[in-house]
Design an enzyme around this catalytic site. Structure first.
Site, PDB file in Angstrom:
ATOM      1  N   LYS A 175       0.779  -1.220   0.052  1.00 10.32           N
ATOM      2  CA  LYS A 175      -0.050  -0.085   0.054  1.00 10.32           C
ATOM      3  C   LYS A 175       0.687   1.439  -0.074  1.00 10.32           C
ATOM      4  CE  LYS A 175      -4.163  -2.027   1.393  1.00 10.32           C
ATOM      5  NZ  LYS A 175      -3.866  -3.313   1.308  1.00 10.32           N
TER       6      LYS A 175
HETATM    7  C1  LIG Z   1      -4.458  -4.348   0.551  1.00  9.33           C
HETATM    8  C2  LIG Z   1      -3.831  -5.582   0.482  1.00  9.33           C
HETATM    9  C3  LIG Z   1      -3.887  -6.643  -0.506  1.00  9.33           C
HETATM   10  C4  LIG Z   1      -5.158  -6.683  -1.454  1.00  9.33           C
HETATM   11  O1  LIG Z   1      -5.014  -5.692  -2.377  1.00  9.33           O
HETATM   12  P1  LIG Z   1      -6.178  -5.128  -3.278  1.00  9.33           P
HETATM   13  O2  LIG Z   1      -5.966  -3.794  -4.063  1.00  9.33           O
HETATM   14  O3  LIG Z   1      -7.332  -4.499  -2.094  1.00  9.33           O
HETATM   15  O4  LIG Z   1      -6.915  -6.371  -3.855  1.00  9.33           O
HETATM   16  C5  LIG Z   1      -3.284  -7.947  -0.482  1.00  9.33           C
HETATM   17  N1  LIG Z   1      -2.262  -8.015   0.249  1.00  9.33           N
HETATM   18  C6  LIG Z   1      -1.888  -7.254   1.229  1.00  9.33           C
HETATM   19  C7  LIG Z   1      -0.765  -7.368   1.930  1.00  9.33           C
HETATM   20  C8  LIG Z   1      -2.564  -5.871   1.531  1.00  9.33           C
HETATM   21  O5  LIG Z   1      -2.213  -5.081   2.263  1.00  9.33           O
END
Ligand SMILES: *Cc1c(COP(=O)(O)O)cnc(C)c1O
Length: 491
Positions: free
Chosen positions: A108
């Site tokens: 993120k």
């Molecule tokens: C947010 C997240 C996801 C999922 O990503 P999306 O864009 O919501 O599909 C997968 N793995 C981790 C570690 C995350 O923080």
């Protein structure tokens, strides 16, 4: 480049307006009116920031090249990404795209280091001397990454609510030790849904909004429906492909498979857009855990969120409403806003909608869905470690396992999107290896895992235990708005 709503009842907006607004007035999501073509022959030689600048320029036509260059250089600077923005690791036919070398060790950061900077520039373009108050309800990763992204960003404040008993000790420490003069972190006596409902109620309070507007303050959110969060994610698909060419895994122009651990469908959707821009992709693998609502939607054509919610060891994928799936449906329906609006209004009201066979046929060969349960996730972590001495976090392990299930014998090389450092989930990883010590607290586990694996602990997690606690506020689930009002000094 103009941005239009997936529900077709709002006027088109500039990139800056779409980023400030977050969500369109008609409840739809902003998408680019058309997708630009991009697949440069020199891809394999390009560094991450140059690539990001070129791609941003295609989408942010109302931003100057100088602004874009500054935003990218600041977002991915060595201060936040000491090892560079992205690393890749080869495991035979698979290239692991490690997107977790940023300040909070989850992918993120790739978007949340950019969004605040885009937002500030967008604010200055859309006029007025505004201050944006970001409210976030988090089950862990989004809150930590948003706090790091927004701290000390001028014209913004950020308040994060997390379930006091519902995040890991590491995630909680990451949040409550956040510095910055504009950050506020509040534990809620309740679960994640309580936090999310509380934030929605605050967003919906018209009287409060009017009171704030009089002072030039506006609420906004940092979640993944904002175009400013999706755009940065397109870049690393091109980068990963370039690395595979540079490492001679593929020749320029060869199609690859891409596997993505999926929750809100933002990450994989960015990959889908990269393909539509020109990146050669044979197949996407949309990987879920036991909360496999997307597997059913993609494979059976029925999106049905009326099912039990499972808490898993890959908590960032514990999601039953994948907001960005709306952008995907809009795209495969040929930008049919009437169809998209009907489908997602039905999902909101009845909890279900169906995708017709003819529509499904348009993506079935290129977007496959699958899921891995808890046992097979743990077995995958163990198997990959034993074979390669490489640690996958539980989210990335789900994607690895589902790719194994779905890919045929002569499938092309795989780009595996790895979304978190294994050190963010040390208890689950050690448990999978059969090595979880009974006599250690969670904060001692990273060092123990490091002894076992030899993989370095990310710098931000290594110092976590030594940082001062800066945020200690806790509130009842029905007192969140009161807490925000007090924090803003509105009374
Ligand atoms: C947010 C997240 C996801 C999922 O990503 P999306 O864009 O919501 O599909 C997968 N793995 C981790 C570690 C995350 O923080």
């Amino acid at each position: 480049m103009e941005y239009i709503s997936t529900r077709g009842r709002s006027a088109a907006a500039s990139a800056a307006a779409a980023i400030v607004q977050g969500i369109a007035d008609d409840g739809g999501l902003f998408v680019p009116a058309s997708l630009p073509s991009y697949f440069p022959p020199q891809l394999a030689e390009m560094d991450y920031c140059s690539l990001a600048k070129q791609i941003f320029e295609l989408y942010l036509s109302d931003f100057s090249a100088g602004d874009i260059s500054q935003i990218v250089d600041e977002a991915y600077s060595p201060a936040g990404f000491p090892d560079g923005a992205v690393a890749t690791v080869s495991l035979d036919n698979t290239e692991v795209l490690e997107l977790w070398h940023g300040p909070t060790s989850a992918f993120k950061d790739m978007a949340l280091q950019v969004l605040p900077r885009l937002l500030v520039k967008s604010l200055s373009k859309t006029g007025g001397d505004k201050e944006i108050i970001i409210l976030v309800a988090t089950s862990g990763d989004t809150g930590t990454a948003a706090l790091e992204g927004f701290r000390d960003v001028p014209h913004t404040q950020i308040t994060v609510f997390y379930p006091k008993q519902g995040v890991s000790a590491i995630q909680e420490l990451q949040m409550v030790t956040t510095g910055g003069s504009n950050t506020c972190v509040i534990g809620v006596d309740g679960n994640f849904d309580d936090c999310q409902n509380g934030v929605k109620l605050i967003f919906g309070d018209k009287q409060l909004a009017a009171q704030m507007a009089a002072r030039g303050q506006y609420f906004s959110s940092a979640n993944s429906i904002n175009w400013g969060r999706l755009l940065p994610q397109i870049v690393y698909y091109f980068y990963g492909y370039g690395r595979m060419v540079a490492k001679k895994k593929i020749a320029w122009g060869d199609a690859i498979d891409i596997a993505v651990p999926t929750g809100n469908f933002g990450d994989i959707l960015a990959g889908w857009y990269a393909m539509k821009m020109g990146l050669p992709v044979h197949q996407f693998i949309c990987a879920s855990n036991c909360n496999n609502v997307l597997t059913d939607a993609l494979e059976k054509g029925v999106y049905d969120r009326r099912r039990p919610f499972h808490k898993t060891i890959s908590p960032s994928m514990d999601i039953l409403i994948s907001s960005n799936f709306e952008r995907f449906i809009f795209d495969i329906s040929g930008n049919d806003s009437a169809y998209t609006a009907a489908a997602f209004e039905q999902l909101r009201d009845e909890g279900i909608f169906t995708i017709s066979d003819s529509l499904r046929a348009r993506f079935a060969a290129q977007m496959r869905g699958g899921y891995a349960d808890e046992d097979s996730c743990r077995a995958t972590i163990k198997r990959v470690f034993e074979q390669y001495r490489y640690l996958l976090d539980p989210h990335s392990a789900v994607a690895y396992q589902v790719a194994d299930q779905l890919r045929g014998k002569d499938a092309p090389p795989l780009l595996l999107v790895s979304t978190a450092s294994p050190y963010k989930f040390p208890a689950a990883v050690l448990d999978a290896l059969g090595k979880l010590p009974q006599d250690k607290g969670e904060l001692e586990l990273p060092a123990y895992l490091n002894q076992l694996s030899g993989m370095p602990i990310p710098p931000n997690l290594a110092v976590l235990g030594e940082l001062p606690i800066r945020h200690q506020q806790v509130c009842a689930k029905d007192a969140m708005e009161t807490a925000v009002i007090a924090h803003l000094g509105l009374q």
